[in-house]
Design an enzyme around this catalytic site. Structure first.
Site, PDB file in Angstrom:
ATOM      1  N   HIS A 151      12.729  -2.947   3.403  1.00 54.83           N
ATOM      2  CA  HIS A 151      12.079  -1.378   3.034  1.00 54.83           C
ATOM      3  C   HIS A 151      12.725   0.085   2.765  1.00 54.83           C
ATOM      4  O   HIS A 151      14.574   0.266   2.657  1.00 54.83           O
ATOM      5  CB  HIS A 151      11.940  -1.082   4.879  1.00 54.83           C
ATOM      6  CG  HIS A 151      11.014  -2.139   5.784  1.00 54.83           C
ATOM      7  ND1 HIS A 151       9.675  -1.852   4.984  1.00 54.83           N
ATOM      8  CD2 HIS A 151      11.094  -3.022   5.480  1.00 54.83           C
ATOM      9  CE1 HIS A 151       8.747  -2.983   5.640  1.00 54.83           C
ATOM     10  NE2 HIS A 151       9.805  -4.163   6.171  1.00 54.83           N
ATOM     11  N   ASN A 171       8.199  -5.470  -0.049  1.00 50.35           N
ATOM     12  CA  ASN A 171       7.508  -4.093   0.407  1.00 50.35           C
ATOM     13  C   ASN A 171       6.112  -4.208   0.880  1.00 50.35           C
ATOM     14  O   ASN A 171       5.260  -4.179   0.045  1.00 50.35           O
ATOM     15  CB  ASN A 171       8.550  -2.982  -0.077  1.00 50.35           C
ATOM     16  CG  ASN A 171       8.512  -2.213   0.954  1.00 50.35           C
ATOM     17  OD1 ASN A 171       7.441  -1.723   2.154  1.00 50.35           O
ATOM     18  ND2 ASN A 171       8.980  -0.738   0.266  1.00 50.35           N
ATOM     19  N   ARG A 200      12.198   5.075  12.950  1.00 50.65           N
ATOM     20  CA  ARG A 200      10.847   6.200  12.692  1.00 50.65           C
ATOM     21  C   ARG A 200       9.935   6.022  14.159  1.00 50.65           C
ATOM     22  O   ARG A 200      10.837   5.110  14.832  1.00 50.65           O
ATOM     23  CB  ARG A 200      10.354   5.815  11.477  1.00 50.65           C
ATOM     24  CG  ARG A 200      11.177   5.979  10.348  1.00 50.65           C
ATOM     25  CD  ARG A 200      10.534   5.513   9.267  1.00 50.65           C
ATOM     26  NE  ARG A 200       9.800   6.808   8.530  1.00 50.65           N
ATOM     27  CZ  ARG A 200       8.971   6.011   7.500  1.00 50.65           C
ATOM     28  NH1 ARG A 200       9.120   4.848   6.837  1.00 50.65           N
ATOM     29  NH2 ARG A 200       7.262   7.244   8.235  1.00 50.65           N
ATOM     30  N   TYR A 204      11.138   9.192   1.707  1.00 58.14           N
ATOM     31  CA  TYR A 204      11.307   8.040  -0.090  1.00 58.14           C
ATOM     32  C   TYR A 204      11.335   8.133  -1.231  1.00 58.14           C
ATOM     33  O   TYR A 204      11.698   7.708  -2.351  1.00 58.14           O
ATOM     34  CB  TYR A 204       9.745   7.820  -0.414  1.00 58.14           C
ATOM     35  CG  TYR A 204       8.758   6.908   1.595  1.00 58.14           C
ATOM     36  CD1 TYR A 204       9.716   5.113   2.334  1.00 58.14           C
ATOM     37  CD2 TYR A 204       7.787   7.370   1.619  1.00 58.14           C
ATOM     38  CE1 TYR A 204       9.156   5.274   3.154  1.00 58.14           C
ATOM     39  CE2 TYR A 204       7.096   7.339   3.285  1.00 58.14           C
ATOM     40  CZ  TYR A 204       7.736   5.718   3.412  1.00 58.14           C
ATOM     41  OH  TYR A 204       7.211   5.473   4.434  1.00 58.14           O
ATOM     42  N   ARG A 250       5.018  11.016  -2.751  1.00 53.81           N
ATOM     43  CA  ARG A 250       4.703  10.337  -1.441  1.00 53.81           C
ATOM     44  C   ARG A 250       5.290  10.964  -0.580  1.00 53.81           C
ATOM     45  O   ARG A 250       7.321   9.999  -0.633  1.00 53.81           O
ATOM     46  CB  ARG A 250       4.875   9.113  -1.686  1.00 53.81           C
ATOM     47  CG  ARG A 250       4.182   8.255   0.141  1.00 53.81           C
ATOM     48  CD  ARG A 250       3.949   7.186   0.496  1.00 53.81           C
ATOM     49  NE  ARG A 250       3.789   6.682   1.495  1.00 53.81           N
ATOM     50  CZ  ARG A 250       4.013   5.743   1.701  1.00 53.81           C
ATOM     51  NH1 ARG A 250       4.680   4.807   1.499  1.00 53.81           N
ATOM     52  NH2 ARG A 250       3.700   5.390   3.238  1.00 53.81           N
ATOM     53  N   ALA A 279       3.039  -0.453   4.932  1.00 56.76           N
ATOM     54  CA  ALA A 279       2.230  -0.864   6.690  1.00 56.76           C
ATOM     55  C   ALA A 279       1.679  -1.894   7.114  1.00 56.76           C
ATOM     56  O   ALA A 279       2.203  -1.959   8.028  1.00 56.76           O
ATOM     57  CB  ALA A 279       0.859   1.147   6.966  1.00 56.76           C
ATOM     58  N   GLU A 329      12.389  -9.455   2.992  1.00 56.91           N
ATOM     59  CA  GLU A 329      11.169  -8.110   3.138  1.00 56.91           C
ATOM     60  C   GLU A 329      12.406  -6.970   3.191  1.00 56.91           C
ATOM     61  O   GLU A 329      13.477  -6.682   3.587  1.00 56.91           O
ATOM     62  CB  GLU A 329      10.732  -8.327   5.024  1.00 56.91           C
ATOM     63  CG  GLU A 329      11.054  -7.426   5.241  1.00 56.91           C
ATOM     64  CD  GLU A 329      10.059  -7.053   6.869  1.00 56.91           C
ATOM     65  OE1 GLU A 329      10.834  -8.053   7.490  1.00 56.91           O
ATOM     66  OE2 GLU A 329       9.664  -6.170   7.505  1.00 56.91           O
ATOM     67  N   PRO A 375       0.880  -1.376   0.135  1.00 57.83           N
ATOM     68  CA  PRO A 375       0.359  -0.048   0.115  1.00 57.83           C
ATOM     69  C   PRO A 375       0.822   1.313  -0.150  1.00 57.83           C
ATOM     70  O   PRO A 375       1.658   1.230   0.220  1.00 57.83           O
ATOM     71  CB  PRO A 375      -1.042   0.191   1.119  1.00 57.83           C
ATOM     72  CG  PRO A 375       0.245  -0.965   2.463  1.00 57.83           C
ATOM     73  CD  PRO A 375       0.805  -2.047   0.787  1.00 57.83           C
ATOM     74  N   ASN A 376       0.132   2.487  -0.901  1.00 56.14           N
ATOM     75  CA  ASN A 376       0.887   3.293  -1.024  1.00 56.14           C
ATOM     76  C   ASN A 376       1.912   3.640  -1.416  1.00 56.14           C
ATOM     77  O   ASN A 376       2.740   5.040  -2.248  1.00 56.14           O
ATOM     78  CB  ASN A 376       0.906   4.207   0.482  1.00 56.14           C
ATOM     79  CG  ASN A 376      -0.359   4.175   1.381  1.00 56.14           C
ATOM     80  OD1 ASN A 376      -1.042   4.877   0.381  1.00 56.14           O
ATOM     81  ND2 ASN A 376      -0.218   3.694   2.565  1.00 56.14           N
TER      82      ASN A 376
HETATM   83  C1  DQA Z   1       8.089   1.018   4.281  1.00 52.49           C
HETATM   84  C2  DQA Z   1       7.812   1.567   6.005  1.00 52.49           C
HETATM   85  C3  DQA Z   1       6.224   1.293   6.122  1.00 52.49           C
HETATM   86  O1  DQA Z   1       6.664   1.439   7.715  1.00 52.49           O
HETATM   87  C4  DQA Z   1       6.293   2.453   5.894  1.00 52.49           C
HETATM   88  O2  DQA Z   1       3.915   2.145   6.390  1.00 52.49           O
HETATM   89  C5  DQA Z   1       5.813   1.903   4.053  1.00 52.49           C
HETATM   90  C6  DQA Z   1       7.083   2.280   3.086  1.00 52.49           C
HETATM   91  C7  DQA Z   1       9.445   1.447   3.132  1.00 52.49           C
HETATM   92  O3  DQA Z   1       9.420   1.092   2.201  1.00 52.49           O
HETATM   93  O4  DQA Z   1      10.370   2.130   4.234  1.00 52.49           O
HETATM   94  O5  DQA Z   1       5.039   2.194   3.648  1.00 52.49           O
HETATM   95  O6  DQA Z   1       7.766  -0.583   3.820  1.00 52.49           O
END
Ligand code: DQA
Length: 140
Positions: free
Chosen positions: A98, A72, A105, A23, A18, A75, A96, A10-11
């Site tokens: 990020h 990835n 954070r 990011y 964003r 959230a 995994e 998501p996102n």
């Molecule tokens: C994320 C870190 C997550 O906490 C966040 O919700 C994201 C992006 C990252 O790539 O740093 O959407 O996965």
């Protein structure tokens, strides 16, 4: 030819727009072109969804035939037992990733439901986190 599936949650379709201070300014599609060019011996498939169940479907679809999955989960990383169970259910190893250093954070980002069932975790290197994950599969 190694078959690698990248799954973004998501996102992450909004990368480049964003929260650029967290990011970055690059869209994932632009980055993906560079990544594919850098690894001509890999077939790098890409999937993004904002919907947990669709991500699970993609894990099931690729999890018995691909050499690696780079996930990835955004959230959902911090909440999703269903994604954790999906990773446990398949044969393909999952890394995994990020973009940000989640440990630097908010406290709720310090917990991952997924890390324990993944082959490894790469975080905090910006979009280069994905390249490092590809590198890990290439070296296998
Ligand atoms: C994320 C870190 C997550 O906490 C966040 O919700 C994201 C992006 C990252 O790539 O740093 O959407 O996965």
């Amino acid at each position: 030819m190694k078959k690698i599936q990248i799954i973004n949650g998501p996102n992450l379709n909004l990368l480049g727009k964003r929260e650029p201070t967290v990011y970055g300014n690059t869209s994932f599609e632009g980055y993906l072109n560079e990544l594919r060019a850098a690894y001509p011996t890999c077939e790098i498939a890409y999937y993004q969804s904002n919907i947990e169940g669709e991500m699970i479907n993609k894990i099931h679809e690729t999890g018995f035939s691909f050499d690696g999955i780079i996930l990835n989960a955004g959230a959902y990383t911090h909440t999703s037992i269903a994604l954790r169970d999906a990773i446990k259910a398949i044969d393909t190893p999952v890394v995994e990733v990020h973009i940000s250093n989640v440990h630097a954070r908010e406290p709720f980002r310090h917990v991952s439901m997924l890390s324990a069932v993944c082959k490894g975790v790469i975080l905090g290197f910006g979009l280069d986190s994905y390249r490092l994950a590809v590198e890990a599969f290439v070296k296998e």
